[in-house]
Design an enzyme around this catalytic site. Structure first.
Site, PDB file in Angstrom:
ATOM      1  N   HIS A  99       0.784  -0.745   0.031  1.00 15.75           N
ATOM      2  CA  HIS A  99       0.126   0.223   0.066  1.00 15.75           C
ATOM      3  C   HIS A  99       0.924   0.804   0.054  1.00 15.75           C
ATOM      4  O   HIS A  99       2.226   1.219   0.209  1.00 15.75           O
ATOM      5  CB  HIS A  99      -0.929  -0.280   1.615  1.00 15.75           C
ATOM      6  CG  HIS A  99      -1.663  -1.206   1.712  1.00 15.75           C
ATOM      7  ND1 HIS A  99      -3.206  -1.032   1.635  1.00 15.75           N
ATOM      8  CD2 HIS A  99      -1.477  -2.723   2.353  1.00 15.75           C
ATOM      9  CE1 HIS A  99      -3.544  -2.400   2.694  1.00 15.75           C
ATOM     10  NE2 HIS A  99      -2.477  -3.241   2.342  1.00 15.75           N
ATOM     11  N   THR A 101       0.368   4.795   2.262  1.00 12.26           N
ATOM     12  CA  THR A 101      -0.473   5.348   2.483  1.00 12.26           C
ATOM     13  C   THR A 101      -1.577   6.064   2.541  1.00 12.26           C
ATOM     14  O   THR A 101      -2.520   6.909   3.070  1.00 12.26           O
ATOM     15  CB  THR A 101      -0.167   5.929   4.724  1.00 12.26           C
ATOM     16  OG1 THR A 101       0.917   7.053   3.498  1.00 12.26           O
ATOM     17  CG2 THR A 101       1.105   5.028   4.656  1.00 12.26           C
ATOM     18  N   GLU A 164       3.057  -0.872   4.402  1.00 14.55           N
ATOM     19  CA  GLU A 164       2.211   0.587   4.197  1.00 14.55           C
ATOM     20  C   GLU A 164       3.425   0.970   3.807  1.00 14.55           C
ATOM     21  O   GLU A 164       4.740   1.260   4.476  1.00 14.55           O
ATOM     22  CB  GLU A 164       1.359   1.467   5.485  1.00 14.55           C
ATOM     23  CG  GLU A 164       0.019   0.729   4.846  1.00 14.55           C
ATOM     24  CD  GLU A 164      -0.955   1.392   4.537  1.00 14.55           C
ATOM     25  OE1 GLU A 164      -0.750   2.116   3.559  1.00 14.55           O
ATOM     26  OE2 GLU A 164      -2.359   1.595   4.513  1.00 14.55           O
ATOM     27  N   HIS A 202      -2.986  -2.892  -3.256  1.00  9.25           N
ATOM     28  CA  HIS A 202      -4.152  -3.005  -2.802  1.00  9.25           C
ATOM     29  C   HIS A 202      -4.903  -3.078  -3.557  1.00  9.25           C
ATOM     30  O   HIS A 202      -5.909  -3.019  -4.074  1.00  9.25           O
ATOM     31  CB  HIS A 202      -3.809  -1.890  -2.116  1.00  9.25           C
ATOM     32  CG  HIS A 202      -5.548  -1.873  -0.861  1.00  9.25           C
ATOM     33  ND1 HIS A 202      -5.413  -0.602  -0.089  1.00  9.25           N
ATOM     34  CD2 HIS A 202      -6.229  -2.315  -0.809  1.00  9.25           C
ATOM     35  CE1 HIS A 202      -6.166  -1.115   0.361  1.00  9.25           C
ATOM     36  NE2 HIS A 202      -7.242  -2.307   0.470  1.00  9.25           N
ATOM     37  N   ASP A 212      -3.665   2.559  -4.893  1.00  7.32           N
ATOM     38  CA  ASP A 212      -2.093   2.570  -4.558  1.00  7.32           C
ATOM     39  C   ASP A 212      -1.777   0.579  -4.358  1.00  7.32           C
ATOM     40  O   ASP A 212      -2.706  -0.545  -4.498  1.00  7.32           O
ATOM     41  CB  ASP A 212      -2.162   2.582  -2.658  1.00  7.32           C
ATOM     42  CG  ASP A 212      -3.040   1.717  -1.648  1.00  7.32           C
ATOM     43  OD1 ASP A 212      -4.325   1.709  -2.166  1.00  7.32           O
ATOM     44  OD2 ASP A 212      -2.673   1.548  -0.803  1.00  7.32           O
TER      45      ASP A 212
HETATM   46 ZN   LIG Z   1      -3.975   0.574   0.173  1.00 10.18          ZN
END
Ligand SMILES: [Zn+2]
Length: 293
Positions: A99, A101, A164, A202, A212
């Site tokens: 991901h 953030t 992340e 993601h 993302d």
């Molecule tokens: Zn995400």
């Protein structure tokens, strides 16, 4: 002599200032660290209970063939016999979901993941400077993937680790951050034997909701090291009966919204022109990748 004493005093002052600062930064999350431990203890207590919940009591609606054959009242009311096996261990994560953030600072992200109302978390957060923060044991279920689908897996949180990257969504990913990510991925891939195709974005698993990591994420660099796949340099024309919809589905994309799946595919493998159309070149890339699955 006096200079030496002064320097020693100066050093001691500096050292104590550092200790105070270090104490402050670790204590900032002392409360949630403690709560984390309590929650883990509660989960451990839950799995220490061997007995499954009793079967539901028979009702009048079981008045059928099933009732007489399987759900006779005597069977249903009896407690299920428990025989503890000795051959088991913990379930392992088999996917990694990456991901960004979409937040302005690392502090903001760490705050988001340590307050209850957000209901989100990740196993790791990597700062722009390459610092890696672990927030959750790998064996625990993080709340990072949300609603999504990859192949026939519909509960990605149960089978994946969430990483992340501190990034606002429109800036490049610094080398230090990617270097740390590659090191972390290497460790996870080896520890849990995660296949290359199971390193996901993601945006791959939730194409209608998420975008993302952004097109600036270096997927090619990751694929070179065995995290995800990348198309070959030499691409071939797909055959006349090639169906991009089927190819996307076979790779893993949820094609219930085909346009969203195409955009997700292009974000990762084309990394420019995020329109939901597949150009002849995009089709060659898709065909090339599809043959690898
Ligand atoms: Zn995400």
């Amino acid at each position: 002599m006096s200079v030496f004493v002064y320097r020693r005093y100066d050093f001691a002052l500096l050292l104590s200032a550092c200790l105070v600062l270090a104490g402050c930064s670790t204590n900032r999350y002392a409360k949630t660290n403690k709560q984390y431990t309590e929650q883990v203890k509660a989960l451990a207590a839950e799995i220490r209970q061997p007995l499954p919940p009793p079967l539901p009591a028979p009702t009048a609606t079981y008045d059928s063939l099933m009732d007489t054959v399987v759900f006779s009242p005597r069977t249903a009311q009896r407690e299920q016999p428990w025989v503890g096996t000795i051959n088991f261990n913990l379930r392992k994560p088999n996917y990694v979901v990456i991901h960004h953030t979409a937040q302005d600072s690392l502090e903001q992200t760490l705050h988001t993941f340590t307050v209850p109302h957000t209901q989100v978390s990740a196993h790791y957060v990597i700062g722009r400077d390459g610092e890696v923060y672990q927030l959750l044991n790998d064996y625990l279920r993080g709340w990072h993937a949300g609603a999504g689908k990859w192949g026939n897996v519909t509960d990605l949180n149960s089978v994946s680790l969430g990483i992340e990257l501190d990034n606002n969504g429109s800036e490049p990913f610094p080398d230090a951050q990617i270097y740390s990510l590659l090191q972390l991925l290497e460790k996870l891939k080896t520890t849990y034997r995660i296949p290359a195709v199971n390193f996901l974005a993601h945006g791959d698993i939730a194409p209608t909701r998420k975008n993302d990591p952004s097109v600036l994420f270096p997927w090619e660099k990751l694929a070179e090291r065995g995290f995800g796949l990348w198309p070959d340099e030499h691409l071939e024309e797909p055959p006349a009966n090639f169906n991009p919809r089927d190819a996307l589905r076979i790779i893993g994309y949820d094609i219930s919204d085909l346009n969203a799946a195409i955009v997700a595919f292009k974000r990762r493998y084309i990394q420019q022109d995020l329109s939901p159309e597949l150009t002849p070149h995009d089709l060659q890339v898709l065909y090339n990748l599809y043959l690898k699955y």
